[in-house]
Design an enzyme around this catalytic site. Sequence first.
Site, PDB file in Angstrom:
ATOM      1  N   HIS A  75       0.811  -1.212   0.000  1.00  0.00           N
ATOM      2  CA  HIS A  75       0.000   0.000   0.000  1.00  0.00           C
ATOM      3  C   HIS A  75       0.849   1.269   0.000  1.00  0.00           C
ATOM      4  CE1 HIS A  75      -2.992  -3.046   0.355  1.00  0.00           C
ATOM      5  NE2 HIS A  75      -3.716  -2.186  -0.338  1.00  0.00           N
ATOM      6  N   ARG A 100     -11.447   1.577  -2.459  1.00  0.00           N
ATOM      7  CA  ARG A 100     -10.946   0.767  -1.337  1.00  0.00           C
ATOM      8  C   ARG A 100     -11.528   1.322  -0.042  1.00  0.00           C
ATOM      9  NH1 ARG A 100      -5.990   0.525  -4.644  1.00  0.00           N
ATOM     10  NH2 ARG A 100      -5.316  -1.642  -4.762  1.00  0.00           N
ATOM     11  N   ARG A 129     -15.804  -1.413  -2.939  1.00  0.00           N
ATOM     12  CA  ARG A 129     -15.395  -2.704  -2.377  1.00  0.00           C
ATOM     13  C   ARG A 129     -15.662  -2.683  -0.884  1.00  0.00           C
ATOM     14  NH1 ARG A 129      -9.286  -4.652  -2.808  1.00  0.00           N
ATOM     15  NH2 ARG A 129      -8.897  -3.010  -1.295  1.00  0.00           N
ATOM     16  N   GLU A 188      -9.356 -12.823  -6.845  1.00  0.00           N
ATOM     17  CA  GLU A 188      -7.974 -12.517  -6.449  1.00  0.00           C
ATOM     18  C   GLU A 188      -7.351 -13.648  -5.642  1.00  0.00           C
ATOM     19  OE1 GLU A 188      -7.770  -9.051  -3.907  1.00  0.00           O
ATOM     20  OE2 GLU A 188      -9.654  -9.523  -2.914  1.00  0.00           O
ATOM     21  N   ASN A 246      -3.035  -8.021  -7.830  1.00  0.00           N
ATOM     22  CA  ASN A 246      -2.041  -7.858  -6.752  1.00  0.00           C
ATOM     23  C   ASN A 246      -2.072  -9.076  -5.834  1.00  0.00           C
ATOM     24  OD1 ASN A 246      -2.039  -5.370  -7.913  1.00  0.00           O
ATOM     25  ND2 ASN A 246      -3.059  -4.319  -6.236  1.00  0.00           N
ATOM     26  N   ASP A 247      -3.288  -9.474  -5.456  1.00  0.00           N
ATOM     27  CA  ASP A 247      -3.406 -10.661  -4.612  1.00  0.00           C
ATOM     28  C   ASP A 247      -3.407 -11.943  -5.432  1.00  0.00           C
ATOM     29  OD1 ASP A 247      -3.375  -9.955  -1.871  1.00  0.00           O
ATOM     30  OD2 ASP A 247      -5.271  -8.908  -2.167  1.00  0.00           O
ATOM     31  N   ARG A 287       3.368 -10.637  -1.165  1.00  0.00           N
ATOM     32  CA  ARG A 287       3.525  -9.515  -2.101  1.00  0.00           C
ATOM     33  C   ARG A 287       4.462  -8.421  -1.605  1.00  0.00           C
ATOM     34  NH1 ARG A 287      -2.698  -7.173  -2.314  1.00  0.00           N
ATOM     35  NH2 ARG A 287      -1.962  -5.053  -2.453  1.00  0.00           N
ATOM     36  N   CYS A 330      -8.791  -4.615 -11.455  1.00  0.00           N
ATOM     37  CA  CYS A 330      -8.432  -3.448 -10.648  1.00  0.00           C
ATOM     38  C   CYS A 330      -7.071  -3.626  -9.996  1.00  0.00           C
ATOM     39  CB  CYS A 330      -9.512  -3.148  -9.620  1.00  0.00           C
ATOM     40  SG  CYS A 330      -9.851  -4.537  -8.542  1.00  0.00           S
TER      41      CYS A 330
END
Length: 568
Positions: free
Chosen positions: A186, A293, A329, A428, A451-452, A462, A499
């Site tokens: 992040h 988010r 989300r 994800e 990303n996940d 990650r 996304c």
Amino acid sequence: MYKGIAASRGIGIGSICRIIEHDLSFESKKIDDPATEKERFHKAISDFVDETNAMAEDVRKRIGPKEAEILQGHAVMISDPAMSGEMDKMIDQGQCAETALTAVCDMFINMFSQMDDEMMKQRASDISDVKVSVLKKLLGIQDIDISKVAPGTVLVCKDLTPSMTSQIIKENVTGIITEIGGKTSHSAILARALEIPAVLSVPGIVDEVKDKDTAIIDGTEGDVFINPDGEVLSKYMLKREEFIRKQSELKTFIGKETVNADGTKLELFCNIGTPKDAKKAIECDGEGIGLFRSEFLFMDNTHLPTEDEQFEAYKEAVQTMDGKCVIIRTLDIGGDKDIPYLGLEKEENPFLGYRAVRYCLGNQDMYKTQLRAIIRASAFGKVKIMVPLVTTVDEVRSVKALVGEIKENLSSEGIDFDKNIEVGCMIETASASLIADLLAKEADFFSIGTNDLTQYTMSVDRGNPKVAYLYSSFQPSVLRSIKYIIECGKKAGIPVGMCGEAAADPLMIPLLMSFGLDEYSVNPVLVLTARCIISKWSKAEADTLTEKVMAMDTEVEIVAALKEAAKE
Ligand code: PEP
Ligand code: MG
């Protein structure tokens, strides 16, 4: 030259300011002059109170009264006789100030953290903050105020926390170098949102550099130079100019439709973290919000946001987008996203633990509050609900059942909302990908969270630099997974978006176009870059390249082939 992870594009050149994590251990000494010790203690407290009040004043002007109040509360708390009186008593009994401070604060922290009330739990983390600040005063440790660094500063730190990032004044920070964090941590996402070049995961960099050293950061390639010679410096000054020139050329794409070279229209949405970011999405010409988010609303707060507080935030984003789609989300906490006042248990494997939809379905009162706030916001524009970290069909069914229940309640209360609000899921996890055909029957839309998905498909943390060489969305396994998810969505006739950060990767875009991705959701600052790349590829060209790379065995071969075919 140092090599790290290229986390935020661009060239930064400037003077280093190190943010050091201090050792706060101390020797618990017995003292024989309590009066002098109390004087030392009260001096530390009054310095802390003065600084905190000054900081609160600054925050009131720059950020807002609510944030300033939190700081003022800290100053009041330590001056409360219930706390400082207890500490004085311990000093009178021969304990040193550091011991008295720590013992009394820890007692209050334990007491508050065991209470059920969220507000009380938050008091525990406030006291913990105050304890650390006063302890630093007693130990003579001076902290850097990130909001006050001079223009042209390169921040060097072990990790960049979201709270550190919130202090950054964009005009003053030309680059960021950290020892940990990956491309999709992040901190990296926040650095990109601020458009500050960043290179992460440079091992040992904090100890290798000194304050005021000159640093060059190439956030596109992941390179860092410390005290470079004149030749390197002039090369990178030119590179910086070139980068800025290319960025300004992208302005020709403002106001244009997002179409590929055949003229086929695709959707180009934005990822945001706060309602204010929706303005940024509009400024950057985003066509909707593909990922709001919502957890940042919870993380930036001192208490669980109420239904009305959440409703106002979602409504603000929806109204800013003025009829354009906003995909919200639901709370995605756990993993690297902590919310201190929720008092989440420490877990051995937080990325595989009680997080996101799992936590929400286990805390239904809290989840229903959020869903109600989102559904109410749907009366003001096009809102969709997105469920993170889905692994089973049951999870989607459970969320849909809650949504149905809330819709009935709102109807009977006469509150307006969109009766056809859609519920989609993020794909994800490896499980969600493998059952994408089943999930497609339940969900109104998919959004691929690369990303996940990359983390869970490759079994790679990650944010861990040691295994970062495996963390790539171009691994054949991840590409097959993406392709299969899109195919399942298409077969079931539901739209599929992405996304994850890969949606904006110029090398990934032709593959996504060939797989048939409908919607690309990217950091607002990357909208024009993505629109430019999309405009350069025809479907036939993308198909030829995709067929070639999908037959390859390794990530290295695939990336090399994509780089060779790339259209700048
Ligand atoms: C993802 O996992 O790709 C994603 C978009 O969500 P986050 O980065 O917030 O986990
Ligand atoms: Mg995710």
